[in-house]
Design a protein around this motif. Structure first.
Motif, PDB file in Angstrom:
ATOM      1  N   PRO A   1       0.826  -1.211   0.000  1.00 43.07           N
ATOM      2  CA  PRO A   1       0.000   0.000   0.000  1.00 43.07           C
ATOM      3  C   PRO A   1       0.862   1.263   0.000  1.00 43.07           C
ATOM      4  CG  PRO A   1      -0.860  -1.602   1.566  1.00 43.07           C
ATOM      5  CD  PRO A   1       0.448  -2.151   1.074  1.00 43.07           C
ATOM      6  N   GLY A   2       0.459   2.230  -0.810  1.00 47.20           N
ATOM      7  CA  GLY A   2       1.197   3.487  -0.882  1.00 47.20           C
ATOM      8  C   GLY A   2       2.338   3.490  -1.881  1.00 47.20           C
ATOM      9  N   ARG A   3       2.567   2.363  -2.563  1.00 42.74           N
ATOM     10  CA  ARG A   3       3.651   2.287  -3.547  1.00 42.74           C
ATOM     11  C   ARG A   3       3.061   2.116  -4.949  1.00 42.74           C
ATOM     12  NH1 ARG A   3       8.646   1.270  -0.931  1.00 42.74           N
ATOM     13  NH2 ARG A   3       8.467   0.290   1.124  1.00 42.74           N
ATOM     14  N   ASP A   4       3.498   2.950  -5.887  1.00 38.64           N
ATOM     15  CA  ASP A   4       3.105   2.778  -7.281  1.00 38.64           C
ATOM     16  C   ASP A   4       3.942   1.669  -7.902  1.00 38.64           C
ATOM     17  OD1 ASP A   4       1.256   4.863  -7.167  1.00 38.64           O
ATOM     18  OD2 ASP A   4       2.825   6.358  -7.597  1.00 38.64           O
ATOM     19  N   PRO A   5       3.402   0.962  -8.898  1.00 39.71           N
ATOM     20  CA  PRO A   5       4.190  -0.090  -9.556  1.00 39.71           C
ATOM     21  C   PRO A   5       5.411   0.496 -10.252  1.00 39.71           C
ATOM     22  CG  PRO A   5       1.850  -0.337 -10.046  1.00 39.71           C
ATOM     23  CD  PRO A   5       2.009   1.002  -9.386  1.00 39.71           C
ATOM     24  N   ALA A   6       6.557  -0.113 -10.029  1.00 39.21           N
ATOM     25  CA  ALA A   6       7.784   0.287 -10.712  1.00 39.21           C
ATOM     26  C   ALA A   6       8.142  -0.710 -11.807  1.00 39.21           C
ATOM     27  CB  ALA A   6       8.937   0.406  -9.718  1.00 39.21           C
ATOM     28  N   ILE A   7       8.024  -1.999 -11.499  1.00 37.05           N
ATOM     29  CA  ILE A   7       8.357  -3.064 -12.447  1.00 37.05           C
ATOM     30  C   ILE A   7       7.221  -4.079 -12.420  1.00 37.05           C
ATOM     31  CG2 ILE A   7       9.997  -4.891 -13.030  1.00 37.05           C
ATOM     32  CD1 ILE A   7      12.127  -3.267 -11.480  1.00 37.05           C
ATOM     33  N   THR A   8       6.710  -4.418 -13.589  1.00 36.53           N
ATOM     34  CA  THR A   8       5.633  -5.392 -13.687  1.00 36.53           C
ATOM     35  C   THR A   8       5.987  -6.433 -14.737  1.00 36.53           C
ATOM     36  OG1 THR A   8       4.008  -3.677 -13.122  1.00 36.53           O
ATOM     37  CG2 THR A   8       3.156  -5.722 -14.054  1.00 36.53           C
ATOM     38  N   LEU A   9       5.898  -7.694 -14.367  1.00 34.11           N
ATOM     39  CA  LEU A   9       6.101  -8.801 -15.289  1.00 34.11           C
ATOM     40  C   LEU A   9       4.759  -9.497 -15.497  1.00 34.11           C
ATOM     41  CD1 LEU A   9       9.002  -8.205 -14.210  1.00 34.11           C
ATOM     42  CD2 LEU A   9       9.501 -10.626 -14.527  1.00 34.11           C
ATOM     43  N   VAL A  10       4.372  -9.664 -16.750  1.00 32.80           N
ATOM     44  CA  VAL A  10       3.076 -10.262 -17.084  1.00 32.80           C
ATOM     45  C   VAL A  10       3.305 -11.503 -17.944  1.00 32.80           C
ATOM     46  CG1 VAL A  10       0.806  -9.883 -18.121  1.00 32.80           C
ATOM     47  CG2 VAL A  10       2.015  -7.969 -17.035  1.00 32.80           C
ATOM     48  N   ASP A  11       3.042 -12.676 -17.356  1.00 40.18           N
ATOM     49  CA  ASP A  11       3.152 -13.954 -18.082  1.00 40.18           C
ATOM     50  C   ASP A  11       4.492 -14.090 -18.800  1.00 40.18           C
ATOM     51  OD1 ASP A  11       0.580 -14.692 -17.268  1.00 40.18           O
ATOM     52  OD2 ASP A  11      -0.352 -13.722 -18.990  1.00 40.18           O
ATOM     53  N   VAL A  12       5.577 -13.744 -18.127  1.00 35.38           N
ATOM     54  CA  VAL A  12       6.892 -13.742 -18.765  1.00 35.38           C
ATOM     55  C   VAL A  12       7.441 -15.171 -18.858  1.00 35.38           C
ATOM     56  CG1 VAL A  12       9.304 -13.019 -18.503  1.00 35.38           C
ATOM     57  CG2 VAL A  12       7.453 -11.383 -18.127  1.00 35.38           C
ATOM     58  N   VAL A  13       7.863 -15.530 -20.048  1.00 38.32           N
ATOM     59  CA  VAL A  13       8.423 -16.855 -20.330  1.00 38.32           C
ATOM     60  C   VAL A  13       9.786 -16.669 -20.974  1.00 38.32           C
ATOM     61  CG1 VAL A  13       8.161 -18.959 -21.722  1.00 38.32           C
ATOM     62  CG2 VAL A  13       6.157 -17.932 -20.624  1.00 38.32           C
ATOM     63  N   LYS A  14      10.734 -17.508 -20.593  1.00 40.38           N
ATOM     64  CA  LYS A  14      12.022 -17.578 -21.285  1.00 40.38           C
ATOM     65  C   LYS A  14      12.304 -19.035 -21.584  1.00 40.38           C
ATOM     66  CE  LYS A  14      15.850 -16.194 -23.135  1.00 40.38           C
ATOM     67  NZ  LYS A  14      15.828 -15.417 -24.395  1.00 40.38           N
ATOM     68  N   ASP A  15      12.264 -19.369 -22.876  1.00 37.40           N
ATOM     69  CA  ASP A  15      12.458 -20.746 -23.319  1.00 37.40           C
ATOM     70  C   ASP A  15      13.722 -20.798 -24.167  1.00 37.40           C
ATOM     71  OD1 ASP A  15      12.218 -23.348 -24.160  1.00 37.40           O
ATOM     72  OD2 ASP A  15      10.692 -22.910 -25.670  1.00 37.40           O
ATOM     73  N   TYR A  16      14.718 -21.532 -23.693  1.00 38.00           N
ATOM     74  CA  TYR A  16      15.991 -21.590 -24.401  1.00 38.00           C
ATOM     75  C   TYR A  16      16.018 -22.646 -25.499  1.00 38.00           C
ATOM     76  CZ  TYR A  16      18.268 -18.455 -21.105  1.00 38.00           C
ATOM     77  OH  TYR A  16      18.630 -17.357 -20.358  1.00 38.00           O
ATOM     78  N   GLY A  17      15.017 -23.532 -25.506  1.00 39.34           N
ATOM     79  CA  GLY A  17      15.121 -24.606 -26.483  1.00 39.34           C
ATOM     80  C   GLY A  17      13.847 -24.909 -27.223  1.00 39.34           C
ATOM     81  N   GLY A  18      12.755 -24.208 -26.915  1.00 35.43           N
ATOM     82  CA  GLY A  18      11.515 -24.482 -27.594  1.00 35.43           C
ATOM     83  C   GLY A  18      10.775 -25.686 -27.062  1.00 35.43           C
ATOM     84  N   ALA A  19      11.306 -26.326 -26.009  1.00 33.47           N
ATOM     85  CA  ALA A  19      10.649 -27.489 -25.409  1.00 33.47           C
ATOM     86  C   ALA A  19      10.441 -27.221 -23.939  1.00 33.47           C
ATOM     87  CB  ALA A  19      11.509 -28.746 -25.602  1.00 33.47           C
ATOM     88  N   ARG A  20       9.527 -27.954 -23.334  1.00 36.51           N
ATOM     89  CA  ARG A  20       9.206 -27.713 -21.931  1.00 36.51           C
ATOM     90  C   ARG A  20      10.437 -27.736 -21.038  1.00 36.51           C
ATOM     91  NH1 ARG A  20       5.831 -25.051 -19.533  1.00 36.51           N
ATOM     92  NH2 ARG A  20       4.130 -25.999 -20.695  1.00 36.51           N
ATOM     93  N   ASP A  21      11.363 -28.729 -21.251  1.00 37.24           N
ATOM     94  CA  ASP A  21      12.519 -28.803 -20.361  1.00 37.24           C
ATOM     95  C   ASP A  21      13.534 -27.718 -20.667  1.00 37.24           C
ATOM     96  OD1 ASP A  21      13.513 -29.731 -22.732  1.00 37.24           O
ATOM     97  OD2 ASP A  21      14.230 -31.655 -21.968  1.00 37.24           O
ATOM     98  N   GLY A  22      13.310 -26.928 -21.734  1.00 30.61           N
ATOM     99  CA  GLY A  22      14.227 -25.840 -22.027  1.00 30.61           C
ATOM    100  C   GLY A  22      13.770 -24.515 -21.458  1.00 30.61           C
ATOM    101  N   ALA A  23      12.615 -24.480 -20.794  1.00 27.53           N
ATOM    102  CA  ALA A  23      12.076 -23.223 -20.290  1.00 27.53           C
ATOM    103  C   ALA A  23      12.700 -22.885 -18.946  1.00 27.53           C
ATOM    104  CB  ALA A  23      10.557 -23.312 -20.158  1.00 27.53           C
ATOM    105  N   ALA A  24      13.449 -21.781 -18.891  1.00 28.59           N
ATOM    106  CA  ALA A  24      14.064 -21.348 -17.638  1.00 28.59           C
ATOM    107  C   ALA A  24      13.074 -20.565 -16.792  1.00 28.59           C
ATOM    108  CB  ALA A  24      15.299 -20.492 -17.924  1.00 28.59           C
ATOM    109  N   VAL A  25      12.174 -19.843 -17.437  1.00 33.51           N
ATOM    110  CA  VAL A  25      11.118 -19.075 -16.755  1.00 33.51           C
ATOM    111  C   VAL A  25       9.803 -19.437 -17.446  1.00 33.51           C
ATOM    112  CG1 VAL A  25      10.250 -16.769 -16.217  1.00 33.51           C
ATOM    113  CG2 VAL A  25      12.707 -17.222 -16.144  1.00 33.51           C
TER     114      VAL A  25
END
Length: 403
Positions: free
Chosen positions: A18-42
């Motif tokens: 409460p009382g803080r404006d958003p500074a950083i917002t991540l929305v459904d962020v994905v990082k996939d290094y290989g295009g496969a489920r086991d390659g997804a770091a985020v």
């Protein structure tokens, strides 16, 4: 025994304090290094970090916390999702256009420059007027309590002092957010503990948003306004240090932060507010009733070792009570740790203070009773499941990035 409760969807992060404006917002962020489920770091991270907040990303190696930090900084691009800095989507924006700075574990100071010149380096590259450079460097060196060492070279400083120079160099540019990737990891334990308090003091004085990556639970609990606990590329819980310690949301959070006892079973009874696991022979565990649970529902709960009372006889007054045999006793100075094997075969840890208030000090092989209040049984939610990975676009370079 394990429950058969299905995995929960990835949680949405609560808004900033409460009382803080958003500074950083991540929305459904994905990082996939290989295009496969086991390659997804985020795998579908949602976070909202408030302006001026000290926010920590906590988790084991490989959980995605550093990858998340690097995506905020712009050194990695997400496979999917949005990254908003003060409401502006910065996906695709280069790091030097994001008005944030990053501090690494390695100090990367220029050995041939003085402390003051190291701090002034970025300002001079930006052609800030000379008088302003002098004033800003002087104020920042006073903030990090190194004004008396302005003329020294980095090799003449301790590790903690060098880290403060690196911090001053990042802060003197007045970024809107500062990202810190395990900056205290190279320091010894005593110096690291001292620097934790220094970092918190400096952050409070400058009022800048800090996003701090660490695998050290004590470090996160000491410094943070809020903590996001990551596991396998997913956020399992976001909350204040007290919330994530006192009321862990999942079994992973309970086990990763501090020491915890995790119990599971099926509800024998389910009242309006509480449920009971009936263990027979006068033993039972009561807990706040999880949402939607009824008699027969599988449940998993945790109780912290310091919340448990040891007695030699069946206790009165506590709703939860379990009998067991002491298998190990470890003296820890201010407290002793007891490992107890319950009659049902579960191993539980109990911390008892060595302040003279204990009613019993059992030894190995002794039979004891463990008891605790209903409010100290915390129901655990299922671990979150990952959001579906987006299909790579025709120009995607995900397959070119090594795992």
């Amino acid at each position: 025994m394990a429950t058969d409760t299905p995995a929960a969807p990835p949680p949405r992060s609560p808004g900033p304090a409460p009382g803080r404006d958003p500074a950083i917002t991540l929305v459904d962020v994905v990082k996939d290094y290989g295009g496969a489920r086991d390659g997804a770091a985020v795998r579908g991270v949602n976070l909202t970090i408030g302006q001026g907040e000290f926010f920590s990303l906590l988790g084991p190696s490989g959980c995605g916390k550093t990858t998340t930090l690097r995506m905020i900084a712009g050194f990695e691009e997400p496979t999917g999702g949005q990254i908003l800095l003060h409401g502006r989507d910065v996906v695709g924006v280069p790091p030097n256009k994001r008005d944030i700075n990053l501090v690494f574990q390695s100090y990367a100071l220029f050995p041939h420059l003085s402390v003051a010149d190291n701090v002034a380096f970025g300002l001079r590259r930006r052609r800030v007027p000379k008088d302003e450079v002098h004033d800003r460097v002087d104020r920042m060196l006073h903030t990090v309590e190194l004004a008396d060492k302005a003329d020294r070279r980095p090799r003449q400083l301790s590790g903690g002092q060098q880290q403060r120079v690196a911090l001053a160099r990042a802060l003197v540019n007045r970024p809107r957010a500062l990202l810190l990737d395990e900056p205290l990891g190279a320091l010894d334990l005593k110096l690291r503990q001292s620097m934790q308090l220094e970092l918190k003091r400096i952050q409070r004085e400058v009022g800048i948003t800090f996003v701090y990556v660490t695998h050290d639970q004590a470090e996160a609990l000491t410094m943070s306004d809020r903590i996001a606990v990551l596991n396998g590329g997913l956020v399992e819980q976001v909350g204040s240090p007290r919330e994530v310690y006192e009321r862990p949301a999942t079994a992973f959070v309970a086990g990763f932060i501090g020491t915890s006892n995790v119990l599971s079973g099926r509800l024998a009874t389910a009242g309006p507010d509480t449920g009971t696991l009936d263990l027979g022979d006068g033993q039972r565990v009561t807990l706040p009733l999880p949402d939607g649970a009824t008699a027969g529902s599988p449940v998993e709960l945790t109780v912290r070792p310091e919340k448990i009372t040891l007695t030699a006889t069946p206790p009165t007054g506590h709703a939860s009570r379990v009998r067991g045999t002491v298998e190990e006793v470890v003296y820890l100075g201010t407290s002793s740790s007891y490992t107890v094997r319950t009659a049902a075969g579960a191993e539980m840890t109990v911390f008892q203070p060595n302040d003279g208030t204990a009613t019993v000090t059992p030894g190995r092989g002794d039979t004891v009773w463990l008891s605790w209040a209903t409010a100290h049984s915390y129901p655990l939610a299922p671990a979150p499941s990952a959001a579906p990975l987006p299909a790579p676009g025709p120009d995607s370079d995900a397959a070119l990035i090594p795992r």
